[in-house]
Design an enzyme around this catalytic site. Structure first.
Site, PDB file in Angstrom:
ATOM      1  N   GLY A   1      -4.276 -62.901 -30.735  1.00 48.60           N
ATOM      2  CA  GLY A   1      -5.494 -63.258 -31.347  1.00 48.60           C
ATOM      3  C   GLY A   1      -6.687 -62.335 -31.177  1.00 48.60           C
ATOM      4  O   GLY A   1      -7.755 -62.696 -31.277  1.00 48.60           O
TER       5      GLY A   1
ATOM      6  N   GLU B   1       1.179 -61.602 -27.446  1.00 51.23           N
ATOM      7  CA  GLU B   1       1.548 -61.648 -28.863  1.00 51.23           C
ATOM      8  C   GLU B   1       0.621 -60.898 -30.066  1.00 51.23           C
ATOM      9  O   GLU B   1       0.198 -61.630 -30.752  1.00 51.23           O
ATOM     10  CB  GLU B   1       1.993 -62.994 -29.203  1.00 51.23           C
ATOM     11  N   PRO B   2       0.321 -59.785 -29.643  1.00 46.09           N
ATOM     12  CA  PRO B   2      -0.795 -59.161 -30.656  1.00 46.09           C
ATOM     13  C   PRO B   2      -0.226 -58.865 -31.924  1.00 46.09           C
ATOM     14  O   PRO B   2       1.141 -58.292 -31.904  1.00 46.09           O
ATOM     15  CB  PRO B   2      -1.259 -58.033 -29.976  1.00 46.09           C
ATOM     16  N   GLY B   3      -0.776 -59.169 -32.753  1.00 43.32           N
ATOM     17  CA  GLY B   3       0.001 -58.893 -34.225  1.00 43.32           C
ATOM     18  C   GLY B   3      -1.165 -57.912 -34.964  1.00 43.32           C
ATOM     19  O   GLY B   3      -1.130 -56.753 -35.031  1.00 43.32           O
ATOM     20  N   ARG B   4      -2.077 -58.498 -35.363  1.00 46.80           N
ATOM     21  CA  ARG B   4      -3.500 -57.905 -35.854  1.00 46.80           C
ATOM     22  C   ARG B   4      -3.894 -56.756 -35.404  1.00 46.80           C
ATOM     23  O   ARG B   4      -4.028 -55.643 -35.817  1.00 46.80           O
ATOM     24  CB  ARG B   4      -4.887 -58.934 -35.904  1.00 46.80           C
TER      25      ARG B   4
ATOM     26  N   ARG C   1      -7.467 -62.702 -48.096  1.00 42.03           N
ATOM     27  CA  ARG C   1      -8.309 -63.165 -46.592  1.00 42.03           C
ATOM     28  C   ARG C   1      -9.851 -63.365 -46.877  1.00 42.03           C
ATOM     29  O   ARG C   1     -10.483 -64.178 -46.341  1.00 42.03           O
ATOM     30  CB  ARG C   1      -8.177 -62.099 -45.630  1.00 42.03           C
TER      31      ARG C   1
ATOM     32  N   TYR D   1     -10.784 -66.929 -46.125  1.00 38.74           N
ATOM     33  CA  TYR D   1     -11.537 -66.856 -44.789  1.00 38.74           C
ATOM     34  C   TYR D   1     -12.805 -66.428 -44.877  1.00 38.74           C
ATOM     35  O   TYR D   1     -13.505 -66.172 -43.895  1.00 38.74           O
ATOM     36  CB  TYR D   1     -10.988 -66.048 -43.532  1.00 38.74           C
TER      37      TYR D   1
ATOM     38  N   CYS E   1      -7.532 -64.148 -62.593  1.00 37.15           N
ATOM     39  CA  CYS E   1      -8.400 -65.077 -63.369  1.00 37.15           C
ATOM     40  C   CYS E   1      -9.047 -66.036 -62.532  1.00 37.15           C
ATOM     41  O   CYS E   1      -8.383 -67.154 -62.496  1.00 37.15           O
ATOM     42  CB  CYS E   1      -7.603 -65.503 -64.651  1.00 37.15           C
TER      43      CYS E   1
ATOM     44  N   TYR F   1      -1.964 -59.252 -42.184  1.00 35.64           N
ATOM     45  CA  TYR F   1      -2.007 -60.487 -42.896  1.00 35.64           C
ATOM     46  C   TYR F   1      -2.658 -60.105 -44.452  1.00 35.64           C
ATOM     47  O   TYR F   1      -3.297 -60.837 -45.055  1.00 35.64           O
ATOM     48  CB  TYR F   1      -3.171 -61.448 -42.319  1.00 35.64           C
TER      49      TYR F   1
HETATM   50  N1  LLP Z   1       1.187 -65.889 -31.318  1.00 32.37           N
HETATM   51  C1  LLP Z   1       0.851 -67.058 -32.298  1.00 32.37           C
HETATM   52  C2  LLP Z   1       1.745 -68.084 -31.756  1.00 32.37           C
HETATM   53  C3  LLP Z   1       0.300 -67.117 -33.378  1.00 32.37           C
HETATM   54  O1  LLP Z   1       0.344 -68.260 -34.094  1.00 32.37           O
HETATM   55  C4  LLP Z   1      -0.449 -66.066 -33.784  1.00 32.37           C
HETATM   56  C5  LLP Z   1      -1.343 -66.033 -35.174  1.00 32.37           C
HETATM   57  C6  LLP Z   1      -0.164 -64.624 -33.113  1.00 32.37           C
HETATM   58  C7  LLP Z   1       0.439 -64.685 -32.066  1.00 32.37           C
HETATM   59  C8  LLP Z   1      -0.952 -63.474 -33.557  1.00 32.37           C
HETATM   60  O2  LLP Z   1      -2.179 -63.418 -33.892  1.00 32.37           O
HETATM   61  P1  LLP Z   1      -3.022 -62.201 -34.135  1.00 32.37           P
HETATM   62  O3  LLP Z   1      -2.902 -61.272 -32.947  1.00 32.37           O
HETATM   63  O4  LLP Z   1      -2.374 -61.412 -35.197  1.00 32.37           O
HETATM   64  O5  LLP Z   1      -4.437 -62.806 -34.235  1.00 32.37           O
HETATM   65  N2  LLP Z   1      -3.492 -65.382 -41.343  1.00 32.37           N
HETATM   66  C9  LLP Z   1      -4.821 -65.403 -40.533  1.00 32.37           C
HETATM   67  C10 LLP Z   1      -4.285 -65.381 -39.220  1.00 32.37           C
HETATM   68  C11 LLP Z   1      -3.193 -66.335 -38.829  1.00 32.37           C
HETATM   69  C12 LLP Z   1      -2.855 -66.153 -37.349  1.00 32.37           C
HETATM   70  C13 LLP Z   1      -1.640 -67.209 -37.133  1.00 32.37           C
HETATM   71  N3  LLP Z   1      -1.088 -66.960 -35.998  1.00 32.37           N
HETATM   72  C14 LLP Z   1      -5.490 -64.249 -40.680  1.00 32.37           C
HETATM   73  O6  LLP Z   1      -5.444 -63.432 -42.070  1.00 32.37           O
HETATM   74  O7  LLP Z   1      -6.769 -63.905 -40.303  1.00 32.37           O
END
Ligand code: LLP
Length: 463
Positions: free
Chosen positions: A278, A320-323, A360, A364, A391, A421
């Site tokens: 997050g 758990e960083p993704g973004r 996005r 959002y 469209c 994302y």
């Molecule tokens: N761990 C869990 C359990 C999660 O549900 C998520 C994201 C993450 C880690 C990674 O979160 P991050 O670090 O990437 O923010 N589609 C949305 C974001 C949805 C996130 C869902 N869970 C967007 O485009 O902003």
């Protein structure tokens, strides 16, 4: 490339007086390093490069729209997270942000673990050689087949999300003669977004098991009695695109409170706590994200302090960083098509992609930056809205941005910070083939996810 003049949009001063928009940057040719990946530069002749390659040549070779991921930057960011958290903690990259086999290999080589949340992500991870014990399996509605595949592969942990799943995973593990390591995902009553967090009433959502009403303690009780499960910890994920650590502080305090209650009730100290992902990134120059070392320090201090207060030994922390890893490492390259100035409003700049490669903004109200990258321009700024070719009037990529008023069809523009994302949420709306992902590093570019073709689309249509 065409350089034809066309009527400029409203002068920025007119729109600026409405007070809705930031001022245009002093020089539209500048690329803010906060929002662009690390190897992005503008050359003397005005063309932007990534990994030493000019975007004009990349467009020629790979077409547009396309995502370009800066591999050196990805590895650097992954390593920064790994180093910041050190040997007493684990970093699980959240594959939902973007996953491909090349990415799995980069993560493996950089010493990160991987969080997957579907059978497809699991299959991708395993097929690219990620050791199963470094994979965490998530999801609020894992199918029996997915649980089976995860247990059979030997994933390091399954994060349990419901009472039904506790029984289901235990049963499947037992039928396979395994004892599956699990964490329980709890809802701590905090929902955090960007600059603020709210510490009440967010149990009303589909994920996790609520802490507040004793449900989480009950889940622990049940998990501890089942032979197929080895309960190793508690998991919390409070939201996405968060800049403020206060929400994590509340979450950590509440999770540690549960660990203490479990110790008191069962005489067991659970050894792990996962604080989820997050962490926010800069989509525009207004965003100020934290560095991994600051985040690691803050989270470590919070957990240690809470554990000391509860007289618990400090558990192993994971995140758990993704973004925050992949987001800033890629941009989407588009070719400008139709340009439509709306007098007194703004200029609509259409590109050859849209909501199918970046949902996005529509979903959002997300904010993005954009720049002309195939040349420089000294023209005055025009307030633009970058829209796609779908469209649908909500097909917006960048809602409000300043682009040079001499922008013309055929110019290349790029939207930075699209690594997370965007490709992972891409669709085939209007039968748009999804764009490729091209990895660029040290003067070389290679496709890691190829562009879809009309044949790919027709292959599924078997009617
Ligand atoms: N761990 C869990 C359990 C999660 O549900 C998520 C994201 C993450 C880690 C990674 O979160 P991050 O670090 O990437 O923010 N589609 C949305 C974001 C949805 C996130 C869902 N869970 C967007 O485009 O902003």
């Amino acid at each position: 490339m065409s350089r034809s003049a066309h009527p400029a949009g409203p002068r920025h001063a007119d729109v600026f007086s409405e007070g809705h928009y930031s001022a245009p940057p002093a020089d539209l040719n500048d690329l803010d390093p906060k929002v662009w990946s690390h190897t992005v530069r503008r050359t003397e002749d005005g063309v932007v490069t990534v990994g030493g390659l000019e975007v004009t040549a990349l467009a020629e070779e790979f077409g547009t729209p396309a995502y370009f991921v800066d591999e050196a930057d990805f590895r650097e960011r992954a390593r920064a997270w790994r180093t910041a958290f050190g040997h007493d903690a684990d970093v699980f990259y959240a594959g939902k942000a973007f996953l491909s086999r090349a990415v799995v290999r980069w993560l493996h080589e950089e010493g990160l673990n991987l969080d997957v949340c579907s059978g497809g992500e699991l299959a991708t991870a395993l097929s690219a050689g990620m050791p199963a014990d470094r994979i965490a399996f998530h999801g609020n509605n894992k199918s029996t087949a997915e649980i089976h595949a995860a247990v059979e592969a030997g994933v390091g942990r399954i994060v349990l999300d419901s009472f039904q799943e506790i029984v289901r995973v235990a049963h499947i593990a037992q039928s396979l003669g395994r004892r599956q390591r699990v964490q329980i995902r709890v809802t701590v009553g905090v929902e955090a977004h960007t600059h603020e967090f709210i510490a009440t009433a967010h149990e009303d959502q589909k994920f996790g098991i609520a802490l507040a009403d004793g449900q989480a303690a009950e889940a622990v009780r049940r998990a501890l009695t089942l032979d197929g499960l080895e309960l190793v910890g508690i998991h919390s994920h409070i939201g996405s695109q968060i800049f403020d650590m206060a929400g994590f502080e509340v979450a950590a305090r509440r999770v540690v409170g549960l660990l203490a209650a479990v110790r008191d009730e069962h005489g067991v100290e659970l050894p792990e706590i996962d604080l989820g992902g997050g962490l926010g990134i800069a989509y525009t120059s207004d965003d100020d994200p934290r560095e991994p070392h600051e985040i690691a320090k803050a989270l470590g201090e919070i957990v240690t302090r809470e554990c000391e207060a509860a007289r618990l030994s400090t558990p192993r922390i994971s995140v758990e960083p993704g973004r925050a890893i992949v987001g800033p490492t890629a941009f989407t390259l588009y070719e400008v098509g139709t340009i439509k100035p709306l007098e007194g409003l703004r200029t609509y700049v259409s590109v050859d992609g849209g909501m199918s490669d970046n949902i996005r903004t529509a979903l959002y109200d997300a904010e993005y930056s954009v720049a002309l990258v195939s040349r420089t321009s000294d023209a005055e700024p025009m307030l633009a809205r970058v829209v796609g070719k779908h469209c649908e009037s909500g097909d917006i990529v960048v809602k409000d941005a300043f682009l040079p008023a001499d922008l013309a069809p055929g110019d290349l523009i790029a939207v930075p910070a699209t690594g997370a994302y965007c490709r992972s949420m891409a669709s085939n709306y209007n039968h748009a083939p999804r764009p490729p992902v091209v990895a660029v590093k040290d003067g070389a570019a290679r496709v890691i996810v190829r562009r879809e073709t009309e044949d790919d689309l027709l292959r599924l249509d078997v009617g």
